[in-house]
Design a protein around this motif. Sequence first.
Motif, PDB file in Angstrom:
ATOM      1  N   ILE A  16      48.372  37.548  81.726  1.00  0.00           N
ATOM      2  CA  ILE A  16      47.275  36.762  82.306  1.00  0.00           C
ATOM      3  C   ILE A  16      46.464  36.086  81.193  1.00  0.00           C
ATOM      4  O   ILE A  16      46.157  34.887  81.240  1.00  0.00           O
ATOM      5  CB  ILE A  16      46.350  37.652  83.168  1.00  0.00           C
ATOM      6  CG1 ILE A  16      47.073  38.060  84.445  1.00  0.00           C
ATOM      7  CG2 ILE A  16      45.052  36.929  83.507  1.00  0.00           C
ATOM      8  CD1 ILE A  16      46.313  39.071  85.277  1.00  0.00           C
ATOM      9  N   LEU A  17      46.152  36.859  80.149  1.00  0.00           N
ATOM     10  CA  LEU A  17      45.339  36.305  79.061  1.00  0.00           C
ATOM     11  C   LEU A  17      46.060  35.162  78.331  1.00  0.00           C
ATOM     12  O   LEU A  17      45.452  34.140  77.990  1.00  0.00           O
ATOM     13  CB  LEU A  17      44.960  37.413  78.069  1.00  0.00           C
ATOM     14  CG  LEU A  17      43.847  38.342  78.553  1.00  0.00           C
ATOM     15  CD1 LEU A  17      43.716  39.546  77.631  1.00  0.00           C
ATOM     16  CD2 LEU A  17      42.515  37.618  78.647  1.00  0.00           C
ATOM     17  N   ILE A  18      47.353  35.322  78.104  1.00  0.00           N
ATOM     18  CA  ILE A  18      48.058  34.273  77.358  1.00  0.00           C
ATOM     19  C   ILE A  18      48.205  33.023  78.219  1.00  0.00           C
ATOM     20  O   ILE A  18      48.131  31.896  77.730  1.00  0.00           O
ATOM     21  CB  ILE A  18      49.427  34.769  76.811  1.00  0.00           C
ATOM     22  CG1 ILE A  18      49.928  33.842  75.694  1.00  0.00           C
ATOM     23  CG2 ILE A  18      50.500  34.841  77.879  1.00  0.00           C
ATOM     24  CD1 ILE A  18      49.179  33.985  74.420  1.00  0.00           C
ATOM     25  N   VAL A  19      48.361  33.228  79.541  1.00  0.00           N
ATOM     26  CA  VAL A  19      48.422  32.061  80.428  1.00  0.00           C
ATOM     27  C   VAL A  19      47.081  31.331  80.403  1.00  0.00           C
ATOM     28  O   VAL A  19      47.022  30.098  80.328  1.00  0.00           O
ATOM     29  CB  VAL A  19      48.800  32.492  81.867  1.00  0.00           C
ATOM     30  CG1 VAL A  19      48.569  31.344  82.848  1.00  0.00           C
ATOM     31  CG2 VAL A  19      50.254  32.922  81.909  1.00  0.00           C
ATOM     32  N   MET A  20      45.968  32.108  80.405  1.00  0.00           N
ATOM     33  CA  MET A  20      44.642  31.491  80.299  1.00  0.00           C
ATOM     34  C   MET A  20      44.532  30.665  79.018  1.00  0.00           C
ATOM     35  O   MET A  20      44.012  29.543  79.008  1.00  0.00           O
ATOM     36  CB  MET A  20      43.543  32.568  80.295  1.00  0.00           C
ATOM     37  CG  MET A  20      43.159  33.056  81.664  1.00  0.00           C
ATOM     38  SD  MET A  20      42.097  34.523  81.571  1.00  0.00           S
ATOM     39  CE  MET A  20      40.689  33.896  80.684  1.00  0.00           C
ATOM     40  N   THR A  21      45.013  31.248  77.929  1.00  0.00           N
ATOM     41  CA  THR A  21      44.951  30.538  76.644  1.00  0.00           C
ATOM     42  C   THR A  21      45.709  29.221  76.719  1.00  0.00           C
ATOM     43  O   THR A  21      45.202  28.170  76.313  1.00  0.00           O
ATOM     44  CB  THR A  21      45.574  31.409  75.535  1.00  0.00           C
ATOM     45  OG1 THR A  21      45.114  32.731  75.686  1.00  0.00           O
ATOM     46  CG2 THR A  21      45.221  30.881  74.161  1.00  0.00           C
ATOM     47  N   PHE A  22      46.933  29.284  77.259  1.00  0.00           N
ATOM     48  CA  PHE A  22      47.762  28.077  77.306  1.00  0.00           C
ATOM     49  C   PHE A  22      47.125  27.009  78.169  1.00  0.00           C
ATOM     50  O   PHE A  22      47.029  25.849  77.786  1.00  0.00           O
ATOM     51  CB  PHE A  22      49.173  28.423  77.829  1.00  0.00           C
ATOM     52  CG  PHE A  22      50.097  28.908  76.754  1.00  0.00           C
ATOM     53  CD1 PHE A  22      49.619  29.668  75.692  1.00  0.00           C
ATOM     54  CD2 PHE A  22      51.455  28.608  76.789  1.00  0.00           C
ATOM     55  CE1 PHE A  22      50.475  30.126  74.702  1.00  0.00           C
ATOM     56  CE2 PHE A  22      52.309  29.056  75.800  1.00  0.00           C
ATOM     57  CZ  PHE A  22      51.825  29.817  74.759  1.00  0.00           C
ATOM     58  N   ILE A  23      46.681  27.416  79.371  1.00  0.00           N
ATOM     59  CA  ILE A  23      46.075  26.424  80.268  1.00  0.00           C
ATOM     60  C   ILE A  23      44.820  25.850  79.623  1.00  0.00           C
ATOM     61  O   ILE A  23      44.586  24.639  79.643  1.00  0.00           O
ATOM     62  CB  ILE A  23      45.769  27.045  81.642  1.00  0.00           C
ATOM     63  CG1 ILE A  23      47.079  27.401  82.335  1.00  0.00           C
ATOM     64  CG2 ILE A  23      44.955  26.093  82.498  1.00  0.00           C
ATOM     65  CD1 ILE A  23      46.901  28.093  83.661  1.00  0.00           C
ATOM     66  N   GLY A  24      44.029  26.729  79.014  1.00  0.00           N
ATOM     67  CA  GLY A  24      42.798  26.274  78.357  1.00  0.00           C
ATOM     68  C   GLY A  24      43.097  25.256  77.272  1.00  0.00           C
ATOM     69  O   GLY A  24      42.494  24.183  77.228  1.00  0.00           O
TER      70      GLY A  24
END
Lengths: 285, 348, 313
Positions: free
Chosen positions: A254-262
């Motif tokens: 979840i955190l890495i997906v947040m990073t990528f989208i961000g």
Amino acid sequence: MFVIIRDLIRFNIEFAIGLILVGIVVFFACLSAFSPVDPSMIYVAPPDQPPSWDYWFGTNSRGQDMFWQLSFAFRNTLLFGLTVAVISRMISITIGLLSGYLGGPVDRVLMFFNDIFVALPIFPILVLFYFVMRNDLNTVNLAILMACLGWAYDARLIRSVALGLRYREFTRHAVFSGMSSPKIMFQEHLPYVMPIIFSTAMANMIWAIGLEVTLAVLGFTNINIPTVGTTLYWANNHSAMVVGVWWWLVIPVILIVMTFIGLFLLAVSLNEYIDPRSRLRRMGL
Amino acid sequence: MIMTTMQTDDVLTVKGLKAYYKMGYFGIEREVRAVDDVTMSIRRNEIYGIAGESSSGKTSLIKTFAAAIRPPLQIVGGSMTYRFGDKIIDPYAATKAQVDAIRWKNMSYIMQGSMSVLNPVRKIRRAFRDFALRPMGLNERQFWLAVSQHLERLNLPERVLNSYPHELSGGMRQRVTIALATVCRPQFIIADEPTTALDVVVQKDVLAMIRDVQREIGSSVVFVTHDMSVHANIADRIGIVYAGRLVEEGPTRTLFTAPRHPYTAHLVASLPRIGDLSKKPSLDGRPPNLADPPKGCRFHPRCPMAVAKCATEVPPMETIGPDHRSACWRADEVRPLTTLGKPQEARV
Amino acid sequence: MTALLDVKSVSKEFSSGGILSREKVKAVVDVSFTLRDDTPEIFTIIGESGSGKTTLARMILGLEVPTNGDILFDNQGARERRGRAARLAFMKRVQPVFQNPFEAFNPLKQVDRYLVSTARALLGATTEDEIDKAMDDALQKVGLSLAEIKGRYAHELSGGQLQRVAIARALIPNPALLIADEPVSMVDASLRMSIVNLLRDLRDTYGVSVIYITHDLATAYYISDRLIIMQRGHVVEMGPARAVLEAPEHPYSQLLRASILSVDDAGMGNLKPADRTLAEAAWNDTGTGQLVERPDGRMVRRAIVSSPFTADA
């Protein structure tokens, strides 16, 4: 700079969301500085605890507190991505501007090497380096290595802009004002490629982190350094999903997906912003 | 009652027309008054020249005429009415179908860059078909007959139809776009800097062609260029645009010999001429920014004749002679700054 | 007398097309003229697009190397100007003025940066005061002042002002020669004459020679001392500006002259095309013959076969 960011947050929802997402992850990574535990230690906490008030992100099968473990992992991963982006930007700016401005034989030689780097299959090369260097392939070495492999495409992009600038009248005007070639490249032309540099830097970070995760999951990096990739590697190694320790996998993903989208949103909105704003400014409005 | 007869002779009547650019990027809101309170009419069978500097709003004005405006440019006020025969149409009140029905059939354009009209990968024949076949309402055979007759009238070889645009010279391409714009014999033609990119020798020929075809079909041409010497030779009447406003309008010869606005007087006087070695005046200052134009008369900061009133009150466009209007508080006092040489010959 | 600029039988060929069909395009063919260093003058090169006038200007500026012939400036050819020091010394004496003032300044940078750089690199000014003084002096010559320009961006100035700043910049090293390629074609009509008058003042007041490149015969007549008329790379007529333009002798010059839209005829609708036979003669004979001297000092291209008698006919 401050005004620009304030306006962007106010008028560009993509930028605001991107900033919040990246901000959360960066804040989380910064917490690692206050960690009460050493991330290299194992069996310092009761293993396989689900998320609770004591262990916010649970603990893993190796007896580590996932909250602090992931905080270190994200710190390392973000620093890694940033290092790759910064170094590769420096290479691509230099090569791109030199090639575009000087042209002629310099351009042909540089673009010859550039095309080789574009064509290189990066993944097998990284694996090869891993087998040669083994545990010497720490985060810093890997970052430098990937920066050396990840500049070529963007250098060509920068070159194409510089090539156009070379024939603009203001370049000739600068020459007849006695400006030296480095001055023309880095003071006159660099501002024009800055938008490209910003947006490709984000894309480059996404690429670097993604590749690091892939390598680490397969065990082709130093697995004792906590990164997002090695976290997933250990989770897989301990069959986390099979034994029901889902938080070991789900939370970092979840955190890495947040990073990528961000990062993606930041890249897109910056690009969108720089163009009309600079056009408006040049129109004198 | 003279007014009513005048009006039936007008193809286009514009009253108090305002078209502004309204832009907003990331908190910066701007309003650029590109066309501000323009009242004028274009008569049947005349060439009306619109002269103005860069960013004076002349391009926005003809875009508005052509009903081709898009956001951020929008109509803010005023009215615009075309009269084609007994058909009266306000393009901004009409439906899209009605506007499309007058395009090319009643109203057409000659563009600056011929390449933007002619598709570089299609033969000229195809452009004629795409633009003119439907408006002319003929069957294929009659249509191509009409096209070849039209080309013959314009002294263009019929083989240009089978050429690609890049195979033609710049002058020839511009001639083809003129043929394309006039093949339907429209009553109203907008020509936007059609000769600016051409060399002097070709320019004169192309201008002559525009004039000849206009006389032949009796249409009205709005001819836009910044080049006063082009206006001098092609236009019947000229409107001078400054900073979004019409400042003077009159018959060509009158504007050149007896201008009644200081800006026009200056423009005419600053034109160098072979055989004339007198020092040509130049005007200081800069054309105003349309996002923040000066109060009162927009020319007053640069005007050698400005008085206190000019800075506060907008001079109205007033009739000061036959067909001659000027928007200047001191129009009566304006004198030409130069005398023209003897003309070589009278109108044919 | 010594020559300031000596253009000696200069030609330039460009090759175009792909690998298989290489075509040579002759941009400039055998052009010669000399500017003296003791009499400042405005020397005009007139031509339409494709006449080679811009290529000629670029060769004089050292931006292109001639295929044949030589261009000597202060008795020095382009091949002798190797290295940065030699190039800077050359730029100190010869400066360009560009066509589009809006393009000549980087829109992201302040306009005075070009002036500062010129004062530093070409004039050798080192202290802040010296640089400011050099800039202010040059700006005064064009009717501006440093206070008006300092810290401004290109979009804050009009085309006329920008072009004057560009000329002031060129004047900082006190050059002997300015090369102005269509310097007014992008400047608005109401501001155009201020630039043209300025070029004239530079010659009269500061003794700067100007090579003025244009397609506009009327401004050429207004300011120039001597001119050459070019047709597809060839010089067809050359001599005192007023004499040539008032009574051109070469058919192509006559064609150009006849194609001017005269303001004197305003409202007369005089668009009678130039004599076709003249036009055809001009285009068919492109580049044939050689320059023949005429009694009034001009040179006109005439057919080689002609005897001295027919040359005067």
